[in-house]
Design a protein around this motif. Structure first.
Motif, PDB file in Angstrom:
ATOM      1  N   GLY A 207      -7.481 -10.397   2.525  1.00  0.00           N
ATOM      2  CA  GLY A 207      -8.847 -10.136   4.142  1.00  0.00           C
ATOM      3  C   GLY A 207      -8.799 -10.409   4.762  1.00  0.00           C
ATOM      4  O   GLY A 207      -8.267 -10.339   5.975  1.00  0.00           O
ATOM      5  N   GLY A 208      -8.616 -12.241   4.687  1.00  0.00           N
ATOM      6  CA  GLY A 208      -8.345 -13.350   6.023  1.00  0.00           C
ATOM      7  C   GLY A 208      -7.248 -12.868   7.281  1.00  0.00           C
ATOM      8  O   GLY A 208      -7.987 -13.459   8.247  1.00  0.00           O
TER       9      GLY A 208
ATOM     10  N   THR B 181     -16.112  -2.869   7.311  1.00  0.00           N
ATOM     11  CA  THR B 181     -16.212  -4.269   7.296  1.00  0.00           C
ATOM     12  C   THR B 181     -15.795  -4.804   8.311  1.00  0.00           C
ATOM     13  O   THR B 181     -17.417  -5.302   8.905  1.00  0.00           O
ATOM     14  CB  THR B 181     -15.886  -5.321   5.214  1.00  0.00           C
TER      15      THR B 181
ATOM     16  N   VAL C 276     -22.094  -9.436  15.289  1.00  0.00           N
ATOM     17  CA  VAL C 276     -21.117 -10.874  15.508  1.00  0.00           C
ATOM     18  C   VAL C 276     -22.348 -11.108  17.020  1.00  0.00           C
ATOM     19  O   VAL C 276     -22.585 -11.819  17.544  1.00  0.00           O
ATOM     20  CB  VAL C 276     -20.204 -11.876  15.289  1.00  0.00           C
TER      21      VAL C 276
ATOM     22  N   ARG D 144      -4.857 -12.063  15.778  1.00  0.00           N
ATOM     23  CA  ARG D 144      -4.620 -13.046  16.814  1.00  0.00           C
ATOM     24  C   ARG D 144      -2.949 -12.736  17.520  1.00  0.00           C
ATOM     25  O   ARG D 144      -2.336 -14.234  18.091  1.00  0.00           O
ATOM     26  CB  ARG D 144      -4.126 -14.672  15.851  1.00  0.00           C
TER      27      ARG D 144
ATOM     28  N   LYS E 148     -13.262 -11.133   2.972  1.00  0.00           N
ATOM     29  CA  LYS E 148     -12.422 -12.034   3.101  1.00  0.00           C
ATOM     30  C   LYS E 148     -12.155 -12.016   4.883  1.00  0.00           C
ATOM     31  O   LYS E 148     -11.984 -12.206   5.368  1.00  0.00           O
ATOM     32  CB  LYS E 148     -10.674 -12.530   2.663  1.00  0.00           C
ATOM     33  N   THR E 149     -12.007 -10.732   4.914  1.00  0.00           N
ATOM     34  CA  THR E 149     -12.163  -9.985   5.781  1.00  0.00           C
ATOM     35  C   THR E 149     -13.415  -9.821   6.404  1.00  0.00           C
ATOM     36  O   THR E 149     -13.193  -9.716   8.170  1.00  0.00           O
ATOM     37  CB  THR E 149     -11.780  -7.954   5.777  1.00  0.00           C
ATOM     38  N   GLY E 150     -14.463  -9.822   6.572  1.00  0.00           N
ATOM     39  CA  GLY E 150     -15.708 -10.376   6.865  1.00  0.00           C
ATOM     40  C   GLY E 150     -15.524 -11.454   8.224  1.00  0.00           C
ATOM     41  O   GLY E 150     -15.930 -11.664   8.622  1.00  0.00           O
TER      42      GLY E 150
ATOM     43  N   ASN F 164     -13.708  -8.909  -3.027  1.00  0.00           N
ATOM     44  CA  ASN F 164     -12.624  -9.918  -2.538  1.00  0.00           C
ATOM     45  C   ASN F 164     -12.087  -9.718  -0.944  1.00  0.00           C
ATOM     46  O   ASN F 164     -12.433 -10.385   0.040  1.00  0.00           O
ATOM     47  CB  ASN F 164     -11.913 -10.280  -3.956  1.00  0.00           C
ATOM     48  N   VAL F 165     -12.090  -8.509  -0.956  1.00  0.00           N
ATOM     49  CA  VAL F 165     -11.269  -8.259   0.303  1.00  0.00           C
ATOM     50  C   VAL F 165     -11.974  -7.828   1.171  1.00  0.00           C
ATOM     51  O   VAL F 165     -11.678  -8.613   2.453  1.00  0.00           O
ATOM     52  CB  VAL F 165     -10.637  -7.178   0.013  1.00  0.00           C
ATOM     53  N   ALA F 166     -12.886  -7.573   1.226  1.00  0.00           N
ATOM     54  CA  ALA F 166     -14.092  -7.201   1.837  1.00  0.00           C
ATOM     55  C   ALA F 166     -14.901  -8.633   2.512  1.00  0.00           C
ATOM     56  O   ALA F 166     -14.773  -8.606   3.970  1.00  0.00           O
ATOM     57  CB  ALA F 166     -15.097  -6.319   1.861  1.00  0.00           C
TER      58      ALA F 166
ATOM     59  N   GLY G   9     -13.173 -13.507   8.365  1.00  0.00           N
ATOM     60  CA  GLY G   9     -11.932 -13.771   9.444  1.00  0.00           C
ATOM     61  C   GLY G   9     -11.969 -13.116  10.333  1.00  0.00           C
ATOM     62  O   GLY G   9     -11.861 -13.364  11.282  1.00  0.00           O
ATOM     63  N   THR G  10     -13.007 -12.161   9.957  1.00  0.00           N
ATOM     64  CA  THR G  10     -13.124 -11.506  11.730  1.00  0.00           C
ATOM     65  C   THR G  10     -14.097 -12.054  12.231  1.00  0.00           C
ATOM     66  O   THR G  10     -14.479 -12.321  13.903  1.00  0.00           O
ATOM     67  CB  THR G  10     -13.956  -9.747  10.997  1.00  0.00           C
ATOM     68  N   ALA G  11     -15.378 -12.300  12.130  1.00  0.00           N
ATOM     69  CA  ALA G  11     -16.380 -13.173  12.637  1.00  0.00           C
ATOM     70  C   ALA G  11     -15.553 -14.820  12.835  1.00  0.00           C
ATOM     71  O   ALA G  11     -16.614 -14.882  14.187  1.00  0.00           O
ATOM     72  CB  ALA G  11     -17.500 -13.930  11.573  1.00  0.00           C
ATOM     73  N   LYS G  12     -14.912 -15.594  12.042  1.00  0.00           N
ATOM     74  CA  LYS G  12     -14.342 -16.068  12.644  1.00  0.00           C
ATOM     75  C   LYS G  12     -13.194 -16.160  14.192  1.00  0.00           C
ATOM     76  O   LYS G  12     -13.304 -16.655  15.148  1.00  0.00           O
ATOM     77  CB  LYS G  12     -13.133 -16.417  11.977  1.00  0.00           C
TER      78      LYS G  12
ATOM     79  N   PRO H  97      -6.869  -9.878  10.167  1.00  0.00           N
ATOM     80  CA  PRO H  97      -7.472 -10.115  12.103  1.00  0.00           C
ATOM     81  C   PRO H  97      -6.151 -11.561  12.145  1.00  0.00           C
ATOM     82  O   PRO H  97      -5.981 -11.881  13.942  1.00  0.00           O
ATOM     83  CB  PRO H  97      -8.895 -10.109  11.874  1.00  0.00           C
TER      84      PRO H  97
ATOM     85  N   THR I 251     -18.752  -5.728  10.479  1.00  0.00           N
ATOM     86  CA  THR I 251     -19.180  -7.760  11.299  1.00  0.00           C
ATOM     87  C   THR I 251     -19.132  -7.945  12.871  1.00  0.00           C
ATOM     88  O   THR I 251     -19.964  -8.838  13.046  1.00  0.00           O
ATOM     89  CB  THR I 251     -17.956  -8.516   9.971  1.00  0.00           C
TER      90      THR I 251
END
Lengths: 372, 372
Positions: free
Chosen positions: A240-241, A264, A272, A156, B263-265, B259-261, B267-270, A244, A268
């Protein structure tokens, strides 16, 4: 080169090239080891060659086969030097074995950088073998313990990408390695993404200070203390969030976690994207909608297409090596070549070496806790 | 309950409920500790209550405040028992401190399960504190060293979801812990996703046997050997890209990586979802397209909405605890409640305990390398 994925980079590159009077860049390309074979590699370099008149190639692999493939592409005439090497490093080969073999296209491709014939090397082959061979042939920079692989990640942030490292050079990293990753990642972001003072975050399972592994707590202090000399701003722990997100520009982690996170995220995004395609095929109305939105959807696809950011850069070596995805198609190979070109043209390797050397000198002078 | 996110589960549950003559389930809800406060929790239980007449609640937190919130919801009349508890565990509180405090809504919520008043506990609070408190109040199952948090992950599999564990109970896991995760994850997939013989994969940085950390190589053998008694098929090493894939149903990893995976997933989907929204706002034509495709896009959104799979289940304890996202809204809270209801109604906790007990007995009898 008429376009760039990285805003702000292209003008700088052009300026430098202009000053050098259109200096040619030679890239050393490992034609073997990719999942799709040498025809895809040659298609990729042909694509790059047609976009960028400053590019020349040294191509490593079985001479006869490569010669036939190159002859088919007019754009490659007089721009490719083929090195006949019989050996191929297999994807399942142990790095410790592969790096000992002298007859492989991978080693030959790296040696062309070592010998100064090419400014950077690109390979789609076995990552572990490529790193092991790069380490013994090119050697590490003084002051670097573990080289790292850095990737670009759609984000972002205004620059469109974040840097993450290590994404798979080594499954271990102690606090000093993580500090070096912060320094190298910041340098990559400064040169590659044109950010003056990149914001660095340390990947953890929570942002509270007491969370996470012991080496992460130790690394937190080291990275905070070295922010001045590293030319970055340290933002502390991230999750992790945030990879990106727009909270940091550089994500520092060990190669095990980074590799899992990278794959991952890619998986993902692909899931999507596939669900989206299905959604647009669901009803006649949605099929019409897809037609109307075609341009917008293509823009979206371009924005999240992992092929566009193909290319992990090996940091911490005496020379530039770009690792392309093993499964890269011609578009992916061309993206990795573009990245190698940009890094070569900007003199990134020399800049990073200078930054690391000054950090080492400073640590020796003022006794900060940086590694020697 | 009239719908289900988990295909195949609902009929089984209904059947069991029918046999029990519409047995009521009581859930113990920690009203405090979520980022959005108790009003969101009460909104979530009201939503669940309106969908499912078999649900009753014990609600833990400041009595006056909760009483006001509950009175506003007619659907909750005579279905909520409020326990006045003044203390709240903060998000940044150390688990070791939080678990010692006797006056918290979190501890009170767990104790209601311990005392047999409720069949399961749901909390949006501090994950570490919830796990630490659950461990000392409910205690671990015999034969379990480290309990784990399991989550559901949208996937390409026919059942629509994969199970991943551990996603954050503990940052460490040795080979025996990973074996226990495989056993518990398979049991969850069998009961929660209605799969007879779930396929289990061990998360690593490469699928070749020589790759990865030492404990992963050791765990590979242990998990392969125990597949018969665990009732799963072991598929070997998998990579991050396989988490949302159709190669395995259960992903086993340590709590740091998981946990990292996770939250990464998310975050990426979002990120992809937000880019998609932007793409549809880009031109007048794409705005019309978005209107035409509204139903399909809503279906897509539902499919990847992380709130729908909200709820990490604590496995390996003498009782069921569901951890909802701290930032969950009413929809998210309701999803976590639904999950807790389904697990309670299916008797999952007892089945898992029986499976672990039989594995322990078998290990004692035939001397396999399972933990005692």
């Amino acid at each position: 080169m008429t376009d760039s994925d990285v805003p702000g980079r292209i003008d700088e590159t052009k300026g430098r090239l202009g000053a050098r009077g259109g200096l040619q860049v030679t890239l050393s390309i490992d034609a073997m080891g990719g999942d799709r074979g040498p025809a895809t590699i040659v298609a990729g370099i042909a694509r790059s060659a047609s976009k960028n008149p400053h590019l020349n190639f040294i191509l490593h692999g079985p001479g006869d086969e490569l010669d036939k493939l190159v002859r088919k592409r007019k754009i490659l005439k007089d721009r490719v030097d083929i090195r006949d090497v019989p050996g191929v490093v297999r994807m399942d080969e142990k790095p410790s074995q592969a790096m000992r073999r002298a007859d492989t296209s991978m080693r030959s491709a790296i040696d062309a950088v070592k010998d100064g014939e090419a400014q950077a090397c690109v390979s789609c082959g076995n990552t572990g073998a490529l790193m092991a061979t790069s380490m013994i042939r090119l050697r590490k920079l003084d002051g670097i313990n573990r080289p790292a692989i850095a990737c670009l990640w759609p984000s972002r942030n205004p620059q469109g990408f974040n840097v993450m490292l290590d994404v798979g050079a080594d499954i271990r990293a102690d606090e000093r390695d993580l500090l070096q990753y912060a320094m190298m990642g910041a340098s990559y972001a400064r040169n590659g993404l044109n950010l003056n003072v990149p914001r660095v975050g340390l990947l953890n399972v929570g942002t509270e200070e007491h969370k996470g592994r012991a080496e992460l707590k130790a690394a937190q202090d080291l990275i905070a203390n070295a922010s001045g000399i590293g030319g970055y701003e340290f933002m502390g722990f991230i999750e992790g969030g945030d990879i990106p997100g727009d909270k940091v520009d550089v994500i520092v982690t060990d190669g095990f976690t980074g590799n899992v996170a990278l794959k991952t995220g890619e998986g993902t995004a692909k899931l999507v994207g596939d669900f989206l395609k299905e959604a647009f095929k669901a009803t006649p109305l949605s099929r019409i909608a897809a037609l109307l939105a075609l341009t917008s959807l293509k823009r979206l696809q371009k924005r999240i297409d992992p092929r566009r950011v193909n290319g992990g850069v090996f940091l911490g070596l005496r020379g530039t090596v770009v690792k392309s995805h093993g499964s890269a198609d011609a578009t992916g190979v061309s993206a990795a070549i573009k990245l190698a070109y940009e890094l070569s043209a900007s003199g990134f390797s020399e800049r990073l070496a200078a930054r690391v050397a000054s950090a080492v000198a400073s640590a020796q002078n003022d006794g900060t806790s940086q590694p020697k």
